[in-house]
Motif scaffolding. Structure first.
Motif, mmCIF file in Angstrom:
data_model
loop_
_atom_site.group_PDB
_atom_site.id
_atom_site.type_symbol
_atom_site.label_atom_id
_atom_site.label_comp_id
_atom_site.label_asym_id
_atom_site.label_seq_id
_atom_site.Cartn_x
_atom_site.Cartn_y
_atom_site.Cartn_z
ATOM 1 N N PRO A 13 43.595 35.503 42.670
ATOM 2 C CA PRO A 13 42.977 35.753 43.647
ATOM 3 C C PRO A 13 41.745 34.889 43.921
ATOM 4 O O PRO A 13 41.306 34.531 42.716
ATOM 5 N N LYS B 186 42.800 38.512 48.119
ATOM 6 C CA LYS B 186 42.268 39.121 46.976
ATOM 7 C C LYS B 186 43.432 39.786 46.131
ATOM 8 O O LYS B 186 43.187 40.341 44.954
ATOM 9 N N ASN B 187 44.598 39.342 46.457
ATOM 10 C CA ASN B 187 45.838 39.474 45.547
ATOM 11 C C ASN B 187 46.245 38.413 44.779
ATOM 12 O O ASN B 187 45.988 37.361 44.963
#
Length: 75
Positions: free
Chosen positions: A35, A40-41
């Motif tokens: 991330p 954000k992953n």
């Protein structure tokens, strides 16, 4: 007069993920993206060779994916 420039913001590479439903020996390359400001992953992208090469976004929480990452020292 000043013209505005369109600057494309970096985005996630994977819009959806799948569990690993193919044998590990068919994976040619595996990449793990942590991330960051772009996404954000955690993203896992596998290049798989059947008749031709194709890429798939794998679910990083899947047990088979975690085992494949460990075998490739990407954890």
């Amino acid at each position: 007069m000043t013209e505005g420039l369109f600057i494309q913001q970096p985005r996630c590479k994977c819009t959806k993920t799948i569990p690993m439903k193919f044998p590990d020996h068919l994976i040619v390359k595996m990449e793990k993206f942590q991330p960051g400001p772009h996404c954000k992953n955690t993203e896992i992208i596998a290049t798989v060779k059947l008749i031709k090469l194709f890429t798939r976004c794998l679910n990083p929480d899947d047990v088979q994916v975690q085992n494949a990452l460990k075998r490739r020292n990407l954890v």
